[in-house]
Design a protein around this motif. Structure first.
Motif, PDB file in Angstrom:
ATOM      1  N   LEU A  27       0.822  -1.217   0.000  1.00  0.00           N
ATOM      2  CA  LEU A  27       0.000   0.000   0.000  1.00  0.00           C
ATOM      3  C   LEU A  27       0.854   1.264   0.000  1.00  0.00           C
ATOM      4  CD1 LEU A  27      -2.875  -1.017   2.441  1.00  0.00           C
ATOM      5  CD2 LEU A  27      -2.959  -0.800  -0.049  1.00  0.00           C
ATOM      6  N   VAL A  28       1.899   1.290   0.792  1.00  0.00           N
ATOM      7  CA  VAL A  28       2.787   2.451   0.825  1.00  0.00           C
ATOM      8  C   VAL A  28       3.448   2.648  -0.537  1.00  0.00           C
ATOM      9  CG1 VAL A  28       4.952   3.328   1.790  1.00  0.00           C
ATOM     10  CG2 VAL A  28       3.190   2.425   3.304  1.00  0.00           C
ATOM     11  N   LEU A  30       2.323   1.686  -3.471  1.00  0.00           N
ATOM     12  CA  LEU A  30       1.307   2.119  -4.425  1.00  0.00           C
ATOM     13  C   LEU A  30       0.989   3.604  -4.252  1.00  0.00           C
ATOM     14  CD1 LEU A  30      -0.633   1.215  -6.653  1.00  0.00           C
ATOM     15  CD2 LEU A  30      -2.326   0.789  -4.865  1.00  0.00           C
ATOM     16  N   VAL A  31       0.841   4.032  -2.999  1.00  0.00           N
ATOM     17  CA  VAL A  31       0.557   5.444  -2.734  1.00  0.00           C
ATOM     18  C   VAL A  31       1.718   6.317  -3.206  1.00  0.00           C
ATOM     19  CG1 VAL A  31       0.254   7.144  -0.885  1.00  0.00           C
ATOM     20  CG2 VAL A  31      -1.088   5.045  -0.879  1.00  0.00           C
ATOM     21  N   LEU A  32       2.942   5.916  -2.893  1.00  0.00           N
ATOM     22  CA  LEU A  32       4.104   6.688  -3.340  1.00  0.00           C
ATOM     23  C   LEU A  32       4.174   6.764  -4.863  1.00  0.00           C
ATOM     24  CD1 LEU A  32       6.888   5.552  -0.844  1.00  0.00           C
ATOM     25  CD2 LEU A  32       5.711   7.762  -0.929  1.00  0.00           C
ATOM     26  N   LEU A  34       1.624   6.573  -6.994  1.00  0.00           N
ATOM     27  CA  LEU A  34       0.565   7.459  -7.471  1.00  0.00           C
ATOM     28  C   LEU A  34       0.880   8.923  -7.184  1.00  0.00           C
ATOM     29  CD1 LEU A  34      -2.607   5.392  -6.493  1.00  0.00           C
ATOM     30  CD2 LEU A  34      -1.682   5.800  -8.794  1.00  0.00           C
ATOM     31  N   VAL A  35       1.428   9.215  -6.020  1.00  0.00           N
ATOM     32  CA  VAL A  35       1.813  10.596  -5.683  1.00  0.00           C
ATOM     33  C   VAL A  35       2.887  11.081  -6.649  1.00  0.00           C
ATOM     34  CG1 VAL A  35       3.004  11.988  -3.933  1.00  0.00           C
ATOM     35  CG2 VAL A  35       1.120  10.485  -3.270  1.00  0.00           C
ATOM     36  N   TYR A  36       3.871  10.240  -6.914  1.00  0.00           N
ATOM     37  CA  TYR A  36       4.931  10.614  -7.851  1.00  0.00           C
ATOM     38  C   TYR A  36       4.337  10.880  -9.236  1.00  0.00           C
ATOM     39  CZ  TYR A  36       9.043  10.396 -10.802  1.00  0.00           C
ATOM     40  OH  TYR A  36      10.006  10.685 -11.720  1.00  0.00           O
ATOM     41  N   TYR A  38       1.264  11.739 -10.016  1.00  0.00           N
ATOM     42  CA  TYR A  38       0.393  12.904  -9.991  1.00  0.00           C
ATOM     43  C   TYR A  38       1.194  14.203  -9.993  1.00  0.00           C
ATOM     44  CZ  TYR A  38      -3.160  16.202  -8.477  1.00  0.00           C
ATOM     45  OH  TYR A  38      -4.005  17.272  -8.385  1.00  0.00           O
TER      46      TYR A  38
END
Length: 187
Positions: A27-28, A30-32, A34-36, A38
């Protein structure tokens, strides 16, 4: 009182995945990713958004399999259970030498035959034959030593029944009988 527990391969794999904290790591990551994606604003990073989850997934799988192999190897190389304590046998076992209480182990079955060895100057000397009396609810194993084989070690059995702390760690209770016993050479 560690006893060897045998789980299915799928259960062992799941437990390894949980031990490495696979879900939070995924999860971490995946979030990183997606943030990158975006905040980068560069549309050429589509390859990175595809490659990053594949890389993280492969890393988690590899890490899980490594943990699984180390865990299974550790379980496979466990040694014989140690003798926890001993006592003089009750009269319902005539001729018995001692009753031993062993740590738990899946190797020993009810009424299976065992051999007892004494470590003496680097050698393992066969000093008794017995059988598993019962496997207790707490995992411990009671073994009745029904025959003393080596008269030279009679004093060892006396010390065993007294729970001598210098003698008990030197006993090995193996879940088998020696070939000589099976061939009828030993009385």
């Amino acid at each position: 009182m560690n006893s060897l527990r045998v789980n299915s391969f799928g259960r062992e794999l799941y437990e390894s995945f949980c031990r490495i904290r696979g879900v939070p790591i995924a999860l971490v990551a995946l979030v990183l990713g997606l943030v990158y994606f975006y905040f980068s604003g560069n549309q050429s990073t589509i390859r990175l958004i595809i490659a990053l989850p594949i890389f993280i997934g492969a890393l988690i799988i590899l890490w899980t399999l490594l943990d699984l192999s180390l865990h299974l190897h550790k379980n496979a190389t466990r040694h014989l259970p140690r003798v926890v304590q001993a006592r003089t046998p009750p009269t319902i076992y005539p001729g018995a030498v001692a009753i031993l209480l062993l740590e738990g182990s899946e190797v020993y079955g009810h009424e299976s035959l065992v051999s007892v060895y004494y470590r003496d100057d680097g050698f393992e000397v066969l000093i008794g034959i017995g059988f598993v009396l019962t496997r207790q609810d707490d995992g411990l194993i009671q073994v009745v030593i029904s025959r003393q084989l080596e008269e030279t070690y009679k004093d060892v059995w006396l010390k065993v029944c007294q729970n001598d702390a210098t003698i008990l760690p030197r006993l090995l209770v193996k879940p088998s009988l020696p070939k000589l016993f099976a061939e009828g050479v030993l009385p």
